[in-house]
Motif scaffolding. Structure first.
Motif, PDB file in Angstrom:
ATOM      1  N   CYS A   1       1.500  11.577 -10.283  1.00  8.80           N
ATOM      2  CA  CYS A   1       0.665  12.783 -10.254  1.00  8.80           C
ATOM      3  C   CYS A   1       1.480  14.066 -10.239  1.00  8.80           C
ATOM      4  O   CYS A   1       1.108  15.060 -10.866  1.00  8.80           O
ATOM      5  CB  CYS A   1      -0.254  12.750  -9.027  1.00  8.80           C
ATOM      6  SG  CYS A   1      -1.510  11.459  -9.065  1.00  8.80           S
ATOM      7  N   ILE A   2       2.588  14.065  -9.499  1.00  2.28           N
ATOM      8  CA  ILE A   2       3.354  15.295  -9.299  1.00  2.28           C
ATOM      9  C   ILE A   2       4.368  15.454 -10.427  1.00  2.28           C
ATOM     10  O   ILE A   2       5.085  14.512 -10.773  1.00  2.28           O
ATOM     11  CB  ILE A   2       4.073  15.267  -7.942  1.00  2.28           C
ATOM     12  CG1 ILE A   2       3.060  15.080  -6.808  1.00  2.28           C
ATOM     13  CG2 ILE A   2       4.862  16.548  -7.722  1.00  2.28           C
ATOM     14  CD1 ILE A   2       3.706  14.828  -5.460  1.00  2.28           C
ATOM     15  N   GLY A   3       4.439  16.626 -10.975  1.00  6.55           N
ATOM     16  CA  GLY A   3       5.399  16.896 -12.026  1.00  6.55           C
ATOM     17  C   GLY A   3       5.275  18.314 -12.535  1.00  6.55           C
ATOM     18  O   GLY A   3       4.640  19.168 -11.909  1.00  6.55           O
ATOM     19  N   GLU A   4       5.902  18.564 -13.693  1.00  3.29           N
ATOM     20  CA  GLU A   4       5.837  19.896 -14.284  1.00  3.29           C
ATOM     21  C   GLU A   4       4.383  20.295 -14.519  1.00  3.29           C
ATOM     22  O   GLU A   4       3.989  21.435 -14.292  1.00  3.29           O
ATOM     23  CB  GLU A   4       6.609  19.921 -15.603  1.00  3.29           C
ATOM     24  CG  GLU A   4       8.057  19.438 -15.505  1.00  3.29           C
ATOM     25  CD  GLU A   4       8.183  17.940 -15.696  1.00  3.29           C
ATOM     26  OE1 GLU A   4       7.151  17.234 -15.566  1.00  3.29           O
ATOM     27  OE2 GLU A   4       9.298  17.467 -15.958  1.00  3.29           O
ATOM     28  N   THR A   5       3.596  19.326 -14.981  1.00  3.49           N
ATOM     29  CA  THR A   5       2.154  19.518 -15.153  1.00  3.49           C
ATOM     30  C   THR A   5       1.436  18.553 -14.220  1.00  3.49           C
ATOM     31  O   THR A   5       1.466  17.342 -14.454  1.00  3.49           O
ATOM     32  CB  THR A   5       1.720  19.242 -16.605  1.00  3.49           C
ATOM     33  OG1 THR A   5       2.457  20.087 -17.490  1.00  3.49           O
ATOM     34  CG2 THR A   5       0.231  19.477 -16.774  1.00  3.49           C
ATOM     35  N   PRO A   6       0.825  19.034 -13.137  1.00  8.90           N
ATOM     36  CA  PRO A   6       0.150  18.112 -12.212  1.00  8.90           C
ATOM     37  C   PRO A   6      -0.998  17.378 -12.902  1.00  8.90           C
ATOM     38  O   PRO A   6      -1.715  17.942 -13.729  1.00  8.90           O
ATOM     39  CB  PRO A   6      -0.369  19.041 -11.106  1.00  8.90           C
ATOM     40  CG  PRO A   6       0.444  20.286 -11.222  1.00  8.90           C
ATOM     41  CD  PRO A   6       0.771  20.424 -12.672  1.00  8.90           C
ATOM     42  N   ILE A   7      -1.137  16.102 -12.569  1.00 11.88           N
ATOM     43  CA  ILE A   7      -2.208  15.275 -13.119  1.00 11.88           C
ATOM     44  C   ILE A   7      -3.028  14.736 -11.956  1.00 11.88           C
ATOM     45  O   ILE A   7      -2.467  14.156 -11.018  1.00 11.88           O
ATOM     46  CB  ILE A   7      -1.640  14.124 -13.970  1.00 11.88           C
ATOM     47  CG1 ILE A   7      -0.902  14.689 -15.187  1.00 11.88           C
ATOM     48  CG2 ILE A   7      -2.751  13.174 -14.418  1.00 11.88           C
ATOM     49  CD1 ILE A   7      -0.256  13.635 -16.059  1.00 11.88           C
TER      50      ILE A   7
ATOM     51  N   ALA B   1       0.829  -1.208   0.000  1.00  6.29           N
ATOM     52  CA  ALA B   1       0.000   0.000   0.000  1.00  6.29           C
ATOM     53  C   ALA B   1       0.866   1.262   0.000  1.00  6.29           C
ATOM     54  O   ALA B   1       0.592   2.219  -0.750  1.00  6.29           O
ATOM     55  CB  ALA B   1      -0.930  -0.009   1.212  1.00  6.29           C
ATOM     56  N   LEU B   2       1.911   1.287   0.824  1.00  3.69           N
ATOM     57  CA  LEU B   2       2.811   2.440   0.853  1.00  3.69           C
ATOM     58  C   LEU B   2       3.492   2.644  -0.497  1.00  3.69           C
ATOM     59  O   LEU B   2       3.605   3.771  -1.002  1.00  3.69           O
ATOM     60  CB  LEU B   2       3.862   2.250   1.951  1.00  3.69           C
ATOM     61  CG  LEU B   2       3.487   2.653   3.373  1.00  3.69           C
ATOM     62  CD1 LEU B   2       4.617   2.283   4.325  1.00  3.69           C
ATOM     63  CD2 LEU B   2       3.195   4.147   3.461  1.00  3.69           C
ATOM     64  N   LEU B   3       3.938   1.545  -1.082  1.00  3.91           N
ATOM     65  CA  LEU B   3       4.633   1.638  -2.362  1.00  3.91           C
ATOM     66  C   LEU B   3       3.689   2.114  -3.461  1.00  3.91           C
ATOM     67  O   LEU B   3       4.059   2.959  -4.288  1.00  3.91           O
ATOM     68  CB  LEU B   3       5.228   0.267  -2.715  1.00  3.91           C
ATOM     69  CG  LEU B   3       6.219   0.222  -3.866  1.00  3.91           C
ATOM     70  CD1 LEU B   3       7.375   1.181  -3.631  1.00  3.91           C
ATOM     71  CD2 LEU B   3       6.738  -1.196  -4.048  1.00  3.91           C
ATOM     72  N   ALA B   4       2.456   1.593  -3.454  1.00  4.08           N
ATOM     73  CA  ALA B   4       1.479   2.025  -4.460  1.00  4.08           C
ATOM     74  C   ALA B   4       1.148   3.508  -4.305  1.00  4.08           C
ATOM     75  O   ALA B   4       1.032   4.239  -5.298  1.00  4.08           O
ATOM     76  CB  ALA B   4       0.215   1.177  -4.346  1.00  4.08           C
ATOM     77  N   ALA B   5       1.014   3.971  -3.053  1.00  2.00           N
ATOM     78  CA  ALA B   5       0.734   5.387  -2.820  1.00  2.00           C
ATOM     79  C   ALA B   5       1.892   6.259  -3.294  1.00  2.00           C
ATOM     80  O   ALA B   5       1.684   7.335  -3.881  1.00  2.00           O
ATOM     81  CB  ALA B   5       0.460   5.623  -1.338  1.00  2.00           C
ATOM     82  N   ALA B   6       3.136   5.800  -3.045  1.00  2.00           N
ATOM     83  CA  ALA B   6       4.297   6.572  -3.483  1.00  2.00           C
ATOM     84  C   ALA B   6       4.367   6.634  -5.005  1.00  2.00           C
ATOM     85  O   ALA B   6       4.668   7.687  -5.587  1.00  2.00           O
ATOM     86  CB  ALA B   6       5.569   5.959  -2.913  1.00  2.00           C
ATOM     87  N   ILE B   7       4.115   5.513  -5.666  1.00  2.00           N
ATOM     88  CA  ILE B   7       4.134   5.502  -7.134  1.00  2.00           C
ATOM     89  C   ILE B   7       3.040   6.407  -7.686  1.00  2.00           C
ATOM     90  O   ILE B   7       3.245   7.157  -8.653  1.00  2.00           O
ATOM     91  CB  ILE B   7       3.994   4.059  -7.652  1.00  2.00           C
ATOM     92  CG1 ILE B   7       5.265   3.262  -7.328  1.00  2.00           C
ATOM     93  CG2 ILE B   7       3.746   4.045  -9.156  1.00  2.00           C
ATOM     94  CD1 ILE B   7       5.184   1.795  -7.691  1.00  2.00           C
ATOM     95  N   LEU B   8       1.859   6.376  -7.075  1.00  2.00           N
ATOM     96  CA  LEU B   8       0.770   7.254  -7.506  1.00  2.00           C
ATOM     97  C   LEU B   8       1.164   8.720  -7.364  1.00  2.00           C
ATOM     98  O   LEU B   8       0.927   9.536  -8.267  1.00  2.00           O
ATOM     99  CB  LEU B   8      -0.487   6.961  -6.692  1.00  2.00           C
ATOM    100  CG  LEU B   8      -1.726   7.821  -7.001  1.00  2.00           C
ATOM    101  CD1 LEU B   8      -2.168   7.613  -8.442  1.00  2.00           C
ATOM    102  CD2 LEU B   8      -2.858   7.504  -6.030  1.00  2.00           C
ATOM    103  N   ALA B   9       1.802   9.063  -6.229  1.00  2.00           N
ATOM    104  CA  ALA B   9       2.265  10.443  -6.036  1.00  2.00           C
ATOM    105  C   ALA B   9       3.322  10.809  -7.067  1.00  2.00           C
ATOM    106  O   ALA B   9       3.324  11.930  -7.606  1.00  2.00           O
ATOM    107  CB  ALA B   9       2.817  10.617  -4.626  1.00  2.00           C
ATOM    108  N   GLY B  10       4.231   9.861  -7.373  1.00  2.00           N
ATOM    109  CA  GLY B  10       5.255  10.126  -8.373  1.00  2.00           C
ATOM    110  C   GLY B  10       4.690  10.358  -9.753  1.00  2.00           C
ATOM    111  O   GLY B  10       5.252  11.119 -10.551  1.00  2.00           O
TER     112      GLY B  10
END
Length: 349
Positions: free
Chosen positions: A32-38, A21-30
């Motif tokens: 979503c977050i960027g130059e253009t938020p998704i 669960a922690l790893l999936a949440a971190a990947i999801l954050a990775g």
């Protein structure tokens, strides 16, 4: 006995669940977050479309960014962080040296040299893959460091702590010099610029073929290390203690060092040389989970994965319009963290 086994399996399943669960949440954050938020909803709908053919109406550009760029980048970052952290745990335990890690012992530098020889100098005439060349270079580097440490004062025991570190520094500088020489002699200006950026750590080229390669390697080195957790616990007290406890010392050493070298070589061949992950993360994992390797190994793998995902996010948003080499971010975080570890470990007078 069955009740104890069921309790043990239940605890293992619970730990695996929250780690996933922690790893999936971190990947999801990775992703979503960027130059253009998704938005997370767009990410989840994209996954549903690609994996299950859900048919959500999404912008093709957003869907392409999620599936072909950010998701692969986050997964590869997690695998590289986990692989390098577990490799650091292996080397620190086997060598009984808190400073041992793939970067310091020259394994990363050797892997970089092998990869550059294959890609730039054409060693192997196309018959040798990038990962195989990186693995050969990492193994040569570790053998050179081990021999130099042995002939300069003896083996890999406590007395050789200083020698193995100094030998690693010498080996790293030698292979870095070979890499620079090959690039200067054989690469064009454009190739040299790209390779130097890659050598500092670059996840921009991570694609699904890299994911298919990185995930099994990260899982394999973690599972092998977990399988030998009791042997690694025995090595904590020295080689003689491990022999007295019935550990086949030579076989375990060779197997685990080969695993660490191969994992490092694969990760370097994908993302370049990234420092401080294999050095700092194992110490952080020991602080969180203790010294027993049955807990330390999963903690190091998870911490390394989360750390490198976070470093990748920072590398993409720290400078507007540019992507920093991820090795720069890990060094900026890892160097002060390691200085803090050294201060905390300072012996009392």
């Amino acid at each position: 006995m069955p009740r104890a086994l069921a309790r043990l399996l239940g605890r293992a399943a619970l730990h695996a669940g929250w780690i996933s669960a922690l790893l999936a949440a971190a990947i999801l954050a990775g992703v979503c977050i960027g130059e253009t938020p998704i938005p997370p909803g767009t990410v989840l709908q994209t996954l549903a479309n690609k994996l299950f053919g859900a048919g959500f109406a999404l912008d093709r550009i957003d869907q392409g960014i999620v599936w072909n760029y950010r998701l692969t980048r986050a997964i590869v970052a997690a695998c590289c962080g986990a692989g390098l952290a577990v490799s650091g745990v292996i080397l620190q335990s086997l060598l009984r040296n808190a400073l041992a890690d793939p970067f310091l012992l020259g394994i990363s530098a050797g892997a970089s040299t092998g990869a550059v020889l294959v890609t730039v100098a054409g060693v192997g005439a196309g018959a040798v893959s990038l990962s195989l060349g990186a693995f050969a270079g990492s193994l040569c580097a570790f053998l050179l460091v081990a021999l130099l440490a042995r002939f300069s004062g003896g083996g890999v025991g406590p007395r050789a702590a200083g020698q193995i570190v100094l030998a690693g520094i010498a080996g790293s500088q030698l292979f870095n010099a070979i890499t620079a020489f090959v690039i200067t002699r054989s690469a064009s200006a454009e190739q040299a610029r790209g390779i130097l950026f890659w050598l500092l750590g670059n996840l921009s080229g991570a694609r699904w073929d890299n994911v298919v390669f990185a995930v099994p390697v990260a899982l394999a080195v973690t599972l092998v290390c977990l399988w030998h957790a009791r042997a690694l616990d025995a090595f904590t007290f020295g080689t003689d203690s491990a022999i007295a406890l019935g550990v086949p010392v030579r076989q375990v050493q060779v197997l685990l060092i080969l695993c660490a070298s191969f994992a490092t070589a694969v990760m370097v061949s994908i993302v370049g040389s990234i420092g401080f992950v294999g050095l700092v993360v194992p110490h952080a994992a020991r602080f969180l989970a203790g010294v027993r390797h049955v807990r330390l190994v999963p903690a190091a793998a998870l911490t390394g994965a989360l750390f490198l995902i976070a470093a990748d996010v920072v590398s993409r948003i720290a400078v507007k319009g540019q992507v920093l080499p991820i090795g720069v971010v890990t060094a900026l975080v890892g160097a002060p963290a390691f200085a803090l570890i050294l201060v905390r470990r300072r012996p009392a007078r």
